[in-house]
Design an enzyme around this catalytic site. Sequence first.
Site, PDB file in Angstrom:
ATOM      1  N   HIS A   1       0.858  -1.184   0.000  1.00 35.40           N
ATOM      2  CA  HIS A   1       0.000   0.000   0.000  1.00 35.40           C
ATOM      3  C   HIS A   1       0.895   1.236   0.000  1.00 35.40           C
ATOM      4  CE1 HIS A   1      -3.595  -2.404   1.780  1.00 35.40           C
ATOM      5  NE2 HIS A   1      -3.609  -2.400   0.459  1.00 35.40           N
TER       6      HIS A   1
ATOM      7  N   GLU B   1       1.710   4.033   2.886  1.00 36.67           N
ATOM      8  CA  GLU B   1       2.181   3.583   4.195  1.00 36.67           C
ATOM      9  C   GLU B   1       3.710   3.635   4.249  1.00 36.67           C
ATOM     10  OE1 GLU B   1       0.234  -0.217   4.529  1.00 36.67           O
ATOM     11  OE2 GLU B   1      -1.760   0.678   4.324  1.00 36.67           O
TER      12      GLU B   1
ATOM     13  N   HIS C   1       2.517  -3.213   7.114  1.00 29.16           N
ATOM     14  CA  HIS C   1       1.543  -2.184   6.772  1.00 29.16           C
ATOM     15  C   HIS C   1       1.518  -1.130   7.883  1.00 29.16           C
ATOM     16  CE1 HIS C   1      -0.693  -4.398   3.517  1.00 29.16           C
ATOM     17  NE2 HIS C   1      -0.106  -5.425   4.113  1.00 29.16           N
TER      18      HIS C   1
ATOM     19  N   GLU D   1       0.275  -4.053  11.315  1.00 25.82           N
ATOM     20  CA  GLU D   1      -0.132  -2.659  11.174  1.00 25.82           C
ATOM     21  C   GLU D   1       0.748  -1.882  12.163  1.00 25.82           C
ATOM     22  OE1 GLU D   1      -2.117  -1.414   8.993  1.00 25.82           O
ATOM     23  OE2 GLU D   1      -3.154  -3.202   8.238  1.00 25.82           O
TER      24      GLU D   1
END
Length: 479
Positions: A235, A238, A361, A436
């Site tokens: 992504h 990020e 991420h 994350e």
Amino acid sequence: MYGFQSAMQENKMEKFYTDFYPRRIKMLPKGWTPKHWLLLLLVSCICVIQESKAASFCTKADQCALDEEIKKVADTVQARYDHTCIYQVELATEEHVRLFQALEQASDSCSFMGHARQPDQKLTIMVTGAKVADFDDLVHTYNVTHRVLNYNFQALIDANYLEVAPEDTKPEEFDWKRYHPLESINAWLKKLAETHPEVLLVELGVSAQGRPILGVQISFDYENRTTVFVESGIHAREWIAPATATYIIDQLVNSKDPAVQALARSHRWYIFPTVNPDGYQYTFKGDRMWRKNRASFGICRGVDLNRNFPFHWNVTGASGDPCRYDYSGPSAASELETRRMIEFIKYRVEMERIRTFISLHSYSQMIMFPYGHSAERVDNYHDLTDIGRLAAKKIKEVSGRIYKSGSIYETIYPSSGGSKDWAHGQLKIPITFSYELRGPADSEDLFILSAKEIEPTAAEAFTSIQTIVREAGKRGYYQ
């Protein structure tokens, strides 16, 4: 030749434009001058003049110079988020859920961080300045509990761009106090491979726009050791993920800590900092909040590569609309970047004994394992639960940060077509985790993490990955 090449006449034209169109001058995009508008007007005129007449208007060299000038102007155009507000809403009822589901489908002025799914859910929404009043009226009309996390998102982005190292930063000056553009990361990887015999530069293939997808193999001997695969930057927005991946590479190669050296030598490592190079590059040049790759689909661009893998593709938490941020693609594994990763891992999963898959991420501070498409529990659910909790506990010990651990479906939100679900479900890679990274789930900064957070974020992530690998080894996964 006509007098547009005369600096004096050009100045007169600028003065004419300024005198007679003052309102338009005030509305110019940032960095544009009347000269830029004149150039655009001039090129537009040239496009409709017959070729024979165009030759008498200016020479080929003149036209090339104009083209170059226009290209420079176009390259500076960036998405702006002036007066964009970040809201966090609490969905108390089924009515609230339906309300925000309808809003997400109907509005292109509200960017959702996740989807409205159930009551008692908190949802973060980015609202453009022109729609803030409407949105505020909506939440008050329906008695939706909310708070504003940020009143002008552009200010945060402007500060973040100031933390970017120059593109021509030498590999010897690469660090973790600034964010680095794609060119700098790739140059550093190449230099590392040239100067360290245990590091091999690896190319997955090329992206949709032809950029190489570079990473490294780290192997200190030729023993048939198990392999850890680390994927990062799928992504684009990020930024902390590629920064963390490069930090991990540096630690495995250069750390003087005996425990880290032992870990580096006990496995083979593949680490790819930016598996979505087109998207990552675009966040520096075009839109800081861009997420997808840059494949073209009519009036819209991009596939969410982490919804494009061929495992329960497009069944939940993904969109079939190319204009949406989580567009899963026209078909499973439709994207070059996805296919290259699939081919690379499938070829090596048994031959090089890939037993661990890590995906990096941000944001929300979570350590998750499969699955994302359903509440179905994987065969080694209890082992992954225990290992994930130990990894989160280690982070709390070293930095005080709280990370939540659990399956993707239980911990964050349902999603399908992700790389980690494919790695575990289809290739049977047993130790599969998705991070994350910082900040917390209710972060006021979303994906715009300050550069001062790079080193502590990367350090805590690497510490926890060491815990995952060691705990998996204790449980016999690397035999």
